[in-house]
Write a protein that holds these residues in place. Structure first.
Motif, PDB file in Angstrom:
ATOM      1  N   ARG A   7       0.854  -1.191   0.000  1.00 26.49           N
ATOM      2  CA  ARG A   7       0.000   0.000   0.000  1.00 26.49           C
ATOM      3  C   ARG A   7       0.885   1.235   0.000  1.00 26.49           C
ATOM      4  NH1 ARG A   7      -3.009  -2.866   4.763  1.00 26.49           N
ATOM      5  NH2 ARG A   7      -1.067  -2.178   5.714  1.00 26.49           N
ATOM      6  N   ALA A   8       0.289   2.355  -0.338  1.00 25.98           N
ATOM      7  CA  ALA A   8       1.061   3.599  -0.381  1.00 25.98           C
ATOM      8  C   ALA A   8       1.643   3.951   0.979  1.00 25.98           C
ATOM      9  CB  ALA A   8       0.189   4.743  -0.900  1.00 25.98           C
ATOM     10  N   SER A   9       0.987   3.501   2.043  1.00 26.90           N
ATOM     11  CA  SER A   9       1.458   3.816   3.398  1.00 26.90           C
ATOM     12  C   SER A   9       2.596   2.911   3.862  1.00 26.90           C
ATOM     13  CB  SER A   9       0.296   3.706   4.387  1.00 26.90           C
ATOM     14  OG  SER A   9      -0.263   2.399   4.345  1.00 26.90           O
ATOM     15  N   ASP A  10       2.839   1.817   3.128  1.00 32.88           N
ATOM     16  CA  ASP A  10       3.911   0.897   3.519  1.00 32.88           C
ATOM     17  C   ASP A  10       5.275   1.497   3.216  1.00 32.88           C
ATOM     18  OD1 ASP A  10       2.117  -1.034   4.348  1.00 32.88           O
ATOM     19  OD2 ASP A  10       2.059  -2.018   2.383  1.00 32.88           O
ATOM     20  N   LYS A  11       6.228   1.250   4.086  1.00 32.05           N
ATOM     21  CA  LYS A  11       7.584   1.732   3.862  1.00 32.05           C
ATOM     22  C   LYS A  11       8.248   0.899   2.774  1.00 32.05           C
ATOM     23  CE  LYS A  11      12.026   2.626   6.104  1.00 32.05           C
ATOM     24  NZ  LYS A  11      12.828   2.512   7.347  1.00 32.05           N
ATOM     25  N   PRO A  12       8.847   1.535   1.763  1.00 28.12           N
ATOM     26  CA  PRO A  12       9.506   0.765   0.701  1.00 28.12           C
ATOM     27  C   PRO A  12      10.715  -0.001   1.243  1.00 28.12           C
ATOM     28  CG  PRO A  12       9.213   3.074   0.062  1.00 28.12           C
ATOM     29  CD  PRO A  12       8.917   2.988   1.520  1.00 28.12           C
ATOM     30  N   LEU A  13      10.992  -1.128   0.632  1.00 28.23           N
ATOM     31  CA  LEU A  13      12.196  -1.876   0.946  1.00 28.23           C
ATOM     32  C   LEU A  13      13.412  -1.066   0.504  1.00 28.23           C
ATOM     33  CD1 LEU A  13      13.504  -4.616   1.824  1.00 28.23           C
ATOM     34  CD2 LEU A  13      13.335  -5.302  -0.582  1.00 28.23           C
ATOM     35  N   GLU A  14      14.441  -1.009   1.327  1.00 30.00           N
ATOM     36  CA  GLU A  14      15.674  -0.299   0.980  1.00 30.00           C
ATOM     37  C   GLU A  14      16.709  -1.309   0.495  1.00 30.00           C
ATOM     38  OE1 GLU A  14      16.795   1.929   4.432  1.00 30.00           O
ATOM     39  OE2 GLU A  14      15.365   3.535   4.009  1.00 30.00           O
ATOM     40  N   ILE A  15      17.179  -1.105  -0.733  1.00 31.11           N
ATOM     41  CA  ILE A  15      18.077  -2.069  -1.373  1.00 31.11           C
ATOM     42  C   ILE A  15      19.456  -1.432  -1.538  1.00 31.11           C
ATOM     43  CG2 ILE A  15      18.506  -3.425  -3.450  1.00 31.11           C
ATOM     44  CD1 ILE A  15      15.490  -3.523  -3.883  1.00 31.11           C
ATOM     45  N   PRO A  16      20.503  -2.034  -0.963  1.00 37.30           N
ATOM     46  CA  PRO A  16      21.857  -1.494  -1.119  1.00 37.30           C
ATOM     47  C   PRO A  16      22.525  -2.039  -2.373  1.00 37.30           C
ATOM     48  CG  PRO A  16      21.911  -3.364   0.348  1.00 37.30           C
ATOM     49  CD  PRO A  16      20.466  -3.203  -0.068  1.00 37.30           C
ATOM     50  N   ILE A  17      23.675  -1.470  -2.705  1.00 34.99           N
ATOM     51  CA  ILE A  17      24.575  -2.138  -3.630  1.00 34.99           C
ATOM     52  C   ILE A  17      25.442  -3.076  -2.805  1.00 34.99           C
ATOM     53  CG2 ILE A  17      24.595  -0.297  -5.355  1.00 34.99           C
ATOM     54  CD1 ILE A  17      27.322   0.588  -4.225  1.00 34.99           C
ATOM     55  N   LYS A  40      -2.278   4.824  -9.692  1.00 37.75           N
ATOM     56  CA  LYS A  40      -3.046   5.894  -9.048  1.00 37.75           C
ATOM     57  C   LYS A  40      -2.756   5.955  -7.548  1.00 37.75           C
ATOM     58  CE  LYS A  40      -6.927   5.774 -12.320  1.00 37.75           C
ATOM     59  NZ  LYS A  40      -8.376   5.481 -12.477  1.00 37.75           N
ATOM     60  N   GLU A  41      -2.504   4.793  -6.947  1.00 40.65           N
ATOM     61  CA  GLU A  41      -2.242   4.748  -5.514  1.00 40.65           C
ATOM     62  C   GLU A  41      -0.827   5.199  -5.160  1.00 40.65           C
ATOM     63  OE1 GLU A  41      -3.474   2.425  -7.356  1.00 40.65           O
ATOM     64  OE2 GLU A  41      -5.448   1.866  -6.598  1.00 40.65           O
ATOM     65  N   LYS A  42       0.018   5.343  -6.180  1.00 41.84           N
ATOM     66  CA  LYS A  42       1.412   5.786  -6.004  1.00 41.84           C
ATOM     67  C   LYS A  42       2.160   4.900  -5.006  1.00 41.84           C
ATOM     68  CE  LYS A  42       0.393  10.580  -7.203  1.00 41.84           C
ATOM     69  NZ  LYS A  42       0.448  12.008  -6.793  1.00 41.84           N
ATOM     70  N   VAL A  43       2.119   3.599  -5.287  1.00 41.79           N
ATOM     71  CA  VAL A  43       2.791   2.636  -4.423  1.00 41.79           C
ATOM     72  C   VAL A  43       4.247   2.487  -4.869  1.00 41.79           C
ATOM     73  CG1 VAL A  43       2.892   0.220  -3.694  1.00 41.79           C
ATOM     74  CG2 VAL A  43       0.681   1.385  -3.918  1.00 41.79           C
ATOM     75  N   CYS A  44       5.153   2.694  -3.931  1.00 39.72           N
ATOM     76  CA  CYS A  44       6.584   2.503  -4.179  1.00 39.72           C
ATOM     77  C   CYS A  44       7.003   1.214  -3.478  1.00 39.72           C
ATOM     78  CB  CYS A  44       7.390   3.689  -3.655  1.00 39.72           C
ATOM     79  SG  CYS A  44       9.170   3.505  -3.868  1.00 39.72           S
ATOM     80  N   ALA A  45       7.406   0.217  -4.250  1.00 34.61           N
ATOM     81  CA  ALA A  45       7.755  -1.079  -3.672  1.00 34.61           C
ATOM     82  C   ALA A  45       9.143  -1.078  -3.056  1.00 34.61           C
ATOM     83  CB  ALA A  45       7.664  -2.162  -4.741  1.00 34.61           C
TER      84      ALA A  45
END
Length: 693
Positions: A7-17, A40-45
Motif C-alpha cells: 500500500r502507499a502507506s507501507d515503507k519501501p524496501l531499501e536495497i543497497p549495492i 493511481k495509488e502511487k505505491v513505491c515497492a
C-alpha cells in the motif's frame, strides 16, 4: 500476493549495492521501484542504491582479486554450492513471483514458469561443464571477471542463467540489473548468497546505464560481458570497446506463418499467446502474423483471431483473472507509433486501448494488411501490437519473414509435412517452432538464441550444452582422444599420407606442427561424425520433437598473421573444410614465413584444396565483412584495432579463440546452432508416429 502487494502507506524496501563483500546504501543516489499496477495509488515497492564510478572500480578490483578463491575451487565444490542455490530458488518461488509483480508488473502465471527456468539453469550448467572437463588432453579455467547485464522482461531466469553459467565455469560475477527490475534482481541474489556464493564472488551493482554503465562495460579488467537487451545497446558497447568479449542475445522481429493446411483453431490459440503473453514484451514474441491468402481472405478466421485477442484479459498483475499485465513503461518511440498510427494501407482489426486511465496498461492490438517493407513489418515493437500480412504462398511468406534481418524465433502452423520440411530448410532463425507458440523455450529442450541481428558474439545458445564454453579458457596438455572414424573425407587420407611421410623422415622442419595437425584432423572428423553432423533430441517426448542441430556458418575467412604457427594455419583450414563451410585464406601482402611457404607449396595445396589464397591489406579484408559470415584469427592479439572497430560497427563477430586440436571445442567456431520444436500430435493423437513410438 498478500505479502507483496503493498500500500502507499507501507515503507519501501531499501536495497543497497553489494561491493567487495559489503552492503552500501548511504551516500549514494537512489532510484525507485514503482508498482505500475497501482499507479493511481502511487505505491513505491522499493528504493534502491545507484553505484557511482568509484564503486565500479572497487567492484571490478574485488572480482579480479577473487579473495574468496572461487576460481580455485574444484568444479565439484562449485557444483555443490550451485545445487544449494537451486534449492533456495525453489524455496523462494513465491517471493520471486511477488517481487516481479511489484517491480515489473509481470503476471503470476508468466513468472511461475520463469522461476522454473531459473532452477533449470542452476541445475544444468554445472552438469554441462563436466562434459568438457572429461576431454582428454584439455584443461580449462574461468576467464576471470564476468559482467551480467540483464533485462527487465525476464528479470529472474535470464540473469540467473548468466550468473550460473559464469560461476559454473569458475568466474567471479558483477551483476548490473535493469533499473526497472532491481527489486526482483535483489530477491534473486539473496538465493545465491544464502546458497553459499559469497558477496565477493557475486556483487550487485545497480547503476545509471547512461552515466556509470559505460565505465563498467569498458573497464579493462572485465573479461567478458553477457548482455540480454536491444541490438543497439550491444552495438553501443562494441563501439566503445570493440575488442570486448560480448555474448549477447538481442532483439527479434518474429513471424508466425499460417498456411491453408493448418489447424486454424490451434493456430489462433498459439498466435494469441505468442503475441500477447507478457504484454508482448518477449524478444521471442510473435510480432508478425503472415497468412496464406486463403486464410487472410477468410472472414471467419479473422473474426476468431480478433475475438480471441479481445478476450485476452488485461489489467493489474494482482488480479488473477488477467493474462496480460502492465507494460514496463508507457508506450514510447516505435511502440507508441505502432499503437497509435496506421501506415499506408493498414487498418485496425482490433485497436489497442488504455485500461483504467493507466498509461502502462494497453490491451492487445491487431493491424491488418501490413505491407512488405513497411514500418510495422520491419521494426521491433516490443509490445502488444500484432501486424498481419498476406502472402500468396509459402515461398512469399518465408521471404517476408526473412527480410527483417532478425533471426531469433519463427513459427509455422501447418499439418502438411512437405510444407514443414520446406519451411525449416528456408527460414532463417535460431529457434523454429512447428504447430506451437514461439515463446517459452525450455533449458536443453529448446536451447535459445538467434542469428542475424538477433545475436552478437559467438552465437552459442543459452540453455544448451555448449553455452559455458564461452566463459572458459582452454589449453591443451596432450593430444585429444579420437575414436574410430566411419566417414570418408579427403583430409583423412591426407592425414594418413602425412603420417607415413613423417615416419619416413620426409617432412623435416615441421614435424611437431604436422603431428598436431594430423591429430587435429582426426579429432575434427571424429567430432563431426559424433556431434556436429547429428540432429539430437535430448528428451524424446511423446508428441513433440525437440531437435538441436548445427548449421555450417557459410563463408569463412582464415586470416593469417606473422606469429601464426604452421599448426594454427593448417588446423583452421582443415576445420573450415570439415565443417562444410566455404573457405578463403587471407594473408597480408609480403608475409613470407616458413609456415606460409609450406601453405603455398605442394603439401599446403593438398590441405586447402581449391580454396583461394588472397593477399590482402587489413582495409581490403574489412571490405569483405558484409559478404562473409566469419573471420577466424588464431589469437586475440593478432587482430588489428582497426579490424575490431570495423567489425564492431555492425556487430560482426571476429573469432579469435586459441586454435585447438580438440574438435569438440574447435569446431564450435564454424557452426551455428539451431533448435527445432515440432508438436506433431493432434490433441494427444500421435497419428502415423504411433507406429514408431
Amino acid at each position: 500476493r498478500d505479502r507483496w502487494k503493498k500500500r502507499a502507506s507501507d515503507k519501501p524496501l531499501e536495497i543497497p549495492i553489494v561491493v567487495g563483500g559489503g552492503e552500501i546504501f548511504e551516500g549514494r543516489s537512489t532510484g525507485k521501484s514503482q508498482d505500475s499496477s497501482q499507479l493511481k495509488e502511487k505505491v513505491c515497492a522499493a528504493v534502491y542504491t545507484l553505484a557511482d564510478g568509484e564503486d565500479v572500480d572497487r567492484a571490478v578490483a574485488a572480482a579480479a582479486a577473487d579473495p574468496d578463491g572461487w576460481g580455485g575451487k574444484t568444479h565439484e565444490e562449485r557444483h555443490q554450492i550451485l545445487s544449494r542455490v537451486a534449492r533456495e530458488i525453489r524455496l523462494a518461488r513465491g517471493d520471486l513471483i511477488g517481487a516481479a509483480a511489484a517491480d515489473t508488473g509481470k503476471v503470476f502465471t508468466e513468472t511461475d514458469a520463469e522461476v522454473s527456468e531459473a532452477i533449470d539453469f542452476s541445475e544444468y550448467y554445472p552438469f554441462s561443464v563436466y562434459k568438457f572437463k572429461e576431454l582428454k588432453g584439455v584443461e580449462g579455467r574461468g576467464k576471470g571477471v564476468g559482467l551480467i547485464l540483464s533485462p527487465w522482461n525476464f528479470p529472474i531466469a535470464i540473469p540467473c542463467g548468466g550468473i550460473c553459467a559464469s560461476l559454473a565455469a569458475g568466474n567471479t560475477v558483477i551483476f548490473k540489473p535493469a533499473s526497472a527490475a532491481v527489486l526482483t534482481a535483489w530477491t534473486l541474489c539473496q538465493c545465491f548468497w544464502r546458497g553459499g556464493v559469497s558477496k565477493n564472488v557475486l556483487q550487485f551493482l545497480p547503476c545509471s546505464g547512461s552515466r556509470v554503465g559505460p565505465k563498467l562495460t569498458a573497464h579493462p579488467d572485465v573479461d567478458y560481458i553477457i548482455l540480454t537487451g536491444g541490438t543497439e545497446t550491444g552495438l553501443e558497447i562494441l563501439k566503445k570497446s570493440p575488442d570486448t568479449s560480448l555474448a549477447a542475445e538481442t532483439g527479434g522481429k518474429n513471424a508466425t506463418i499460417v498456411t491453408a493446411m493448418s489447424d486454424r483453431d490451434q493456430a489462433v490459440k498459439n498466435v494469441i499467446y505468442s503475441a500477447f503473453g507478457n504484454s508482448g514484451q518477449k524478444c521471442s514474441a510473435t510480432s508478425l502474423l503472415i497468412l496464406e491468402k486463403e486464410l487472410y481472405d477468410d472472414p471467419h478466421f479473422k473474426k476468431q483471431l480478433v475475438d480471441s485477442a479481445r478476450s485476452f484479459s488485461t489489467g493489474s498483475a494482482w488480479d488473477f483473472r488477467n493474462r496480460m499485465g502492465p507494460l514496463i513503461n508507457p508506450p514510447d518511440g516505435a511502440l507508441k507509433r505502432a499503437a497509435t498510427q496506421l501506415e499506408t494501407g493498414e487498418s485496425w482489426a482490433l485497436e489497442p486501448r488504455m485500461v483504467d486511465d493507466n498509461p502502462y496498461i494497453l490491451t492487445p492490438g491487431i493491424k491488418w494488411d501490413v505491407k512488405p517493407g513497411s514500418f510495422t513489418h520491419q521494426t521491433e515493437l516490443f509490445g502488444p501490437v500484432l501486424g498481419v500480412m498476406r502472402a500468396g504462398d509459402l515461398d512469399e511468406a518465408i521471404e517476408m519473414a526473412n527480410s527483417t534481418g532478425y533471426g531469433l524465433t519463427s513459427g509455422l502452423e501447418s499439418l502438411d509435412e512437405r510444407e514443414q520440411e520446406y519451411w525449416k530448410e528456408k527460414i532463417k532463425a535460431g529457434n523454429l517452432y512447428i504447430n506451437r507458440g514461439t515463446t517459452g523455450a525450455i533449458v536443453l529442450r529448446q536451447p535459445f538464441g538467434g542469428m542475424g541481428k538477433s545475436a552478437l558474439g559467438a552465437g552459442i545458445k543459452v540453455g544448451g550444452p555448449n553455452y559455458v564454453v564461452q566463459f572458459i579458457d582452454f589449453k591443451e596438455t596432450d593430444y585429444p582422444a579420437v575414436g574410430a572414424i566411419q566417414i570418408e573425407h579427403p583430409l583423412l587420407s591426407l592425414a594418413q599420407e602425412w603420417t607415413q611421410k613423417l615416419s619416413w623422415g620426409k617432412m623435416k622442419g615441421h614435424e611437431v606442427d604436422l603431428r598436431k595437425t594430423i591429430r587435429a584432423i582426426k579429432s575434427y572428423l571424429y567430432n563431426m561424425e559424433q556431434e556436429f553432423s547429428r540432429e539430437k533430441d535430448y528428451f524424446h517426448l511423446r508428441g513433440q520433437d525437440n531437435i538441436v542441430r548445427y548449421l555450417p556458418k557459410g563463408k569463412i575467412v582464415v586470416r593469417l598473421h606473422e606469429d601464426d604457427s604452421l599448426f594454427e594455419i593448417l588446423a583452421r583450414i582443415a576445420a573450415v573444410r570439415i565443417s562444410g563451410c566455404e573457405l578463403t585464406v587471407s594473408l597480408p601482402p609480403g608475409l613470407e614465413t616458413d609456415a606460409v611457404l609450406f601453405l603455398e607449396g605442394t603439401e599446403g595445396r593438398k590441405i586447402r584444396g581449391s580454396a583461394p589464397v588472397a593477399r590482402q591489406t587489413d582495409r581490403e579484408l574489412m571490405e569483405m565483412i558484409p559478404s562473409v559470415q566469419l573471420i577466424r584469427y588464431a589469437a586475440p592479439k593478432n587482430v588489428p584495432s582497426e579490424v575490431y572497430r570495423e567489425a564492431a560497427r555492425t556487430g560482426f563477430y571476429i573469432s579469435r579463440a586459441r586454435v585447438l586440436m580438440e574438435g569438440r571445442l574447435e569446431l564450435l567456431q564454424y557452426f551455428q546452432e539451431q533448435s527445432l520444436c515440432n508438436s506433431y500430435h493432434r490433441y494427444g493423437n500421435l497419428g502415423e508416429r504411433v507406429l514408431t513410438r
